[in-house]
Design an enzyme around this catalytic site. Structure first.
Site, PDB file in Angstrom:
ATOM      1  N   CYS A   1       0.904  -1.073  -0.139  1.00 38.54           N
ATOM      2  CA  CYS A   1       0.002   0.238  -0.109  1.00 38.54           C
ATOM      3  C   CYS A   1       0.872   1.226  -0.189  1.00 38.54           C
ATOM      4  CB  CYS A   1      -1.028   0.094   1.248  1.00 38.54           C
ATOM      5  SG  CYS A   1      -1.981  -1.520   1.278  1.00 38.54           S
ATOM      6  N   ALA A   2       1.329   1.436  -1.260  1.00 41.56           N
ATOM      7  CA  ALA A   2       2.516   2.282  -1.316  1.00 41.56           C
ATOM      8  C   ALA A   2       2.535   3.865  -1.537  1.00 41.56           C
ATOM      9  CB  ALA A   2       3.659   1.721  -2.363  1.00 41.56           C
ATOM     10  N   ALA A   3       1.491   4.124  -2.038  1.00 42.70           N
ATOM     11  CA  ALA A   3       1.471   5.549  -2.263  1.00 42.70           C
ATOM     12  C   ALA A   3       1.058   6.480  -1.105  1.00 42.70           C
ATOM     13  CB  ALA A   3       0.537   5.933  -3.374  1.00 42.70           C
ATOM     14  N   PRO A   4       1.386   7.855  -1.020  1.00 39.72           N
ATOM     15  CA  PRO A   4       2.337   8.481  -2.063  1.00 39.72           C
ATOM     16  C   PRO A   4       3.710   8.370  -1.899  1.00 39.72           C
ATOM     17  CG  PRO A   4       2.012   9.814  -0.020  1.00 39.72           C
ATOM     18  CD  PRO A   4       1.341   8.470   0.107  1.00 39.72           C
TER      19      PRO A   4
ATOM     20  N   ASP B   1      -4.903  -3.860  -6.889  1.00 41.17           N
ATOM     21  CA  ASP B   1      -5.322  -4.164  -5.325  1.00 41.17           C
ATOM     22  C   ASP B   1      -4.508  -5.141  -4.813  1.00 41.17           C
ATOM     23  OD1 ASP B   1      -6.771  -5.206  -3.280  1.00 41.17           O
ATOM     24  OD2 ASP B   1      -8.623  -5.354  -4.275  1.00 41.17           O
TER      25      ASP B   1
ATOM     26  N   CYS C   1      -1.035   3.917  11.089  1.00 43.84           N
ATOM     27  CA  CYS C   1      -0.732   5.312  12.013  1.00 43.84           C
ATOM     28  C   CYS C   1      -2.071   5.184  12.742  1.00 43.84           C
ATOM     29  CB  CYS C   1      -0.710   6.304  10.782  1.00 43.84           C
ATOM     30  SG  CYS C   1      -1.933   6.668   9.774  1.00 43.84           S
TER      31      CYS C   1
HETATM   32  C1  LIG Z   1      -1.241   4.513   4.854  1.00 41.80           C
HETATM   33  S1  LIG Z   1      -1.592   4.872   3.034  1.00 41.80           S
HETATM   34  C2  LIG Z   1       0.264   4.303   2.641  1.00 41.80           C
HETATM   35  C3  LIG Z   1       1.177   5.467   2.808  1.00 41.80           C
HETATM   36  C4  LIG Z   1       2.373   5.131   1.953  1.00 41.80           C
HETATM   37  N1  LIG Z   1       3.211   4.040   2.233  1.00 41.80           N
HETATM   38  C5  LIG Z   1       3.636   6.057   2.275  1.00 41.80           C
HETATM   39  O1  LIG Z   1       4.407   5.870   2.846  1.00 41.80           O
HETATM   40  O2  LIG Z   1       3.559   7.055   1.534  1.00 41.80           O
HETATM   41  C6  LIG Z   1      -2.408   3.587   2.698  1.00 41.80           C
HETATM   42  C7  LIG Z   1      -2.434   3.464   1.181  1.00 41.80           C
HETATM   43  O3  LIG Z   1      -3.200   2.192   1.028  1.00 41.80           O
HETATM   44  C8  LIG Z   1      -4.006   2.258  -0.261  1.00 41.80           C
HETATM   45  N2  LIG Z   1      -4.846   1.260  -0.510  1.00 41.80           N
HETATM   46  C9  LIG Z   1      -5.894   1.036   0.165  1.00 41.80           C
HETATM   47  N3  LIG Z   1      -6.323  -0.392  -0.208  1.00 41.80           N
HETATM   48  C10 LIG Z   1      -5.452  -0.800  -0.928  1.00 41.80           C
HETATM   49  C11 LIG Z   1      -5.379  -2.064  -1.548  1.00 41.80           C
HETATM   50  N4  LIG Z   1      -6.316  -2.947  -1.370  1.00 41.80           N
HETATM   51  N5  LIG Z   1      -4.408  -2.479  -2.252  1.00 41.80           N
HETATM   52  C12 LIG Z   1      -3.354  -1.308  -2.449  1.00 41.80           C
HETATM   53  N6  LIG Z   1      -3.577  -0.164  -1.897  1.00 41.80           N
HETATM   54  C13 LIG Z   1      -4.556   0.196  -1.348  1.00 41.80           C
HETATM   55  C14 LIG Z   1      -4.412   3.741  -0.301  1.00 41.80           C
HETATM   56  O4  LIG Z   1      -4.736   4.157  -1.620  1.00 41.80           O
HETATM   57  C15 LIG Z   1      -3.302   4.508   0.596  1.00 41.80           C
HETATM   58  O5  LIG Z   1      -2.485   5.165  -0.397  1.00 41.80           O
END
Ligand SMILES: C[S@@+](CC[C@H](N)C(=O)[O-])C[C@H]1O[C@@H](n2cnc3c(N)ncnc32)[C@H](O)[C@@H]1O
Length: 473
Positions: free
Chosen positions: A265-268, A318, A390
């Site tokens: 769950c990498a973004a941003p 996903d 978090c």
């Molecule tokens: C806590 S944030 C991640 C922050 C990121 N790791 C960083 O350090 O910048 C959670 C992320 O999970 C993504 N997300 C939610 N459900 C997901 C899924 N089923 N597969 C992949 N990404 C997912 C969201 O879009 C969001 O960007």
């Protein structure tokens, strides 16, 4: 309170316009359900002077941090609530919060704050309310404010959130509430190994900018807030903005050079940068996210900071449905920085107190459990998964991991040292404000070496590339 027209000192046009804009931003967040981050990103760039941006941000953050208490005070002081029916009504009603925030949390000089706010109500087309505004705000400067008996109101938290904090952290509730309502420092991460923390701090020191190292290896905290874009090294990609606790997540996973890592769950992308740096030129990182816009930001970050020569792919996918993206090869390490209630970062996003509902927590916990179940089997035997949130809530943290370990015999929890926070039994909890960082939870899980391979003989085989991994249980 009744209206009594009173003369006010002159206020600058810019000062008045700022109060009007602050009221509009509050309407966007409180009445239209928009996120503070999104509205600030939209509206702040329109202000040329950084001092105006700073003041607008400070007013809106303060009003949101203390919104429930201010509403309580206004309910005592107004003979009837201000109407909320039209857009103009809402701007005016939220302008009173702007007024109180300046006098209370920000401690601005009362005459200037009152004058600018009273002028702002006129600019909003409600000249007839100028007397009422003047009277309420002057009362706020002269009289003791009514004190709410309920802790949820005095600390401006929703009842359900306070109840959950009290159940999960009975000895820490008041400290947590205060930390949530305080200002967060600006943390940066040196883009090591390309730029060392020590060299960056020295470069800033020579330019008159003081910073302090934090617990994470590449972390620096600015002693005085500054716009990161104005700091030496910004244009070269020498650092990026990232909270201390977020930096520690990569250190808890501790991926070594040459490893193949999944950032699920990498973004941003803040943590992706740390992972790429850690695995180095011989390593590989696959970054996934379901949000296309956020994934674009991640790609932009990696391109501009070039943390290493590691093989890198960012994919819109996903993470909970590996059949759609997994090539059958096991990962040495997985970072699952899971979507969560974000209750550990309220000081950075005070609108979480307004937008988050108790029902969301169960839905998020189910999503997190699904991600854990889908991703853990993709580890090679002996590989490690770092689960991070978090959040401050046990349902998403310790209880989540306890339940996962209970249903996953192939997994075992590994200890984390004291840097990662309070030992909850199945992980480590950091609290907001501790060492200056955000509230975060980390749990390190290992796939037992004796566990069966993910997909025997599948490595590099195109015929199995799109098959889902076999279940571990
Ligand atoms: C806590 S944030 C991640 C922050 C990121 N790791 C960083 O350090 O910048 C959670 C992320 O999970 C993504 N997300 C939610 N459900 C997901 C899924 N089923 N597969 C992949 N990404 C997912 C969201 O879009 C969001 O960007």
């Amino acid at each position: 309170m009744s209206a009594s027209p009173t003369a006010t000192p002159a206020a600058s046009a810019t000062g008045v316009a700022l109060r009007v804009e602050a009221a509009r931003l509050l309407v966007a967040v409180l009445d239209e359900g928009r996120s503070l981050k999104a509205v600030l990103a939209e509206r702040l760039p329109g202000l040329a002077d950084p001092r105006d941006r700073g003041l607008l941000e400070a007013i809106v953050f303060a009003a949101l941090r203390h919104e429930r208490r201010y509403a309580f005070v206004l309910a005592h002081w107004l003979s009837k609530p201000l109407p909320m029916a039209s857009a103009k009504d809402r701007n005016v009603a939220r302008l009173l919060l702007v007024g109180l925030a300046q006098l209370d949390a920000l401690g601005l000089p009362p005459h200037a704050a009152v004058a600018a706010t009273v002028e702002a109500v006129k600019q909003l087309g409600r000249e007839g309310l100028a007397g009422l505004f003047n009277a309420v705000l002057r009362k706020a400067t002269r009289e003791a404010w009514p004190a709410p008996a309920a802790l949820a109101v005095s600390s401006s938290h929703p009842d359900w959130m306070l109840r959950r904090f009290a159940i999960d952290w009975p000895d820490r509730v008041e400290v947590l509430l205060a930390a949530n309502n305080s200002e967060a420092p600006l943390w940066l991460r040196a883009n090591a190994p390309r730029f060392s923390r020590a060299a960056l701090a020295e470069r800033w020191r020579a330019a008159g900018i003081a910073s302090e190292p934090g617990l994470a290896a590449d972390s620096l905290r600015l002693v005085e807030r500054a716009n990161p874009a104005t700091l030496p090294g910004f244009a070269e990609g020498a650092f990026h903005v990232q909270d201390l606790a977020a930096q520690l997540a990569v250190e808890a996973l501790d991926p070594r050079p040459g490893l193949r890592v999944l950032d699920a769950c990498a973004a941003p992308g803040g943590k992706t940068l740390g992972l790429l740096a850690a695995v180095g030129a011989t390593g590989e990182v696959l970054a996934l996210d379901v949000d296309a816009r956020r994934l674009e930001r991640l790609r932009g970050l990696v391109v501009s900071l070039k943390p290493s020569e590691a093989r890198f792919e960012a994919r819109l996918a996903d993470a909970g449905q590996p059949a759609g993206w997994h090539d059958g090869r096991g990962f040495d390490a997985i970072l699952l920085d899971a979507p969560c209630s974000a209750t550990g970062i309220i000081r950075r996003q005070p609108d979480i107190k307004v937008h988050r509902r108790e029902d969301d927590v169960a839905a998020l916990a189910a999503l997190q459990a699904g991600l854990l179940d889908a991703l853990f089997p993709l580890l090679r035997p002996g590989g490690r998964l770092l689960y991070a949130t978090c959040s401050l809530l046990r349902t998403e943290n310790d209880a989540q991991i306890a339940a996962f370990l209970g249903r996953t015999p192939a997994a075992r929890g590994l200890p984390l040292d004291a840097r990662f926070g309070f030992d909850t039994g199945h992980g480590s909890q950091r609290f907001p404000g501790e060492d200056g960082g955000d509230g975060f939870f980390y749990a390190l899980l290992e796939r037992r070496a004796e566990a069966p391979q993910v997909s025997p003989g599948a490595a590099g085989s195109s015929s199995t590339a799109r098959k889902p991994p076999p279940a571990m249980r």
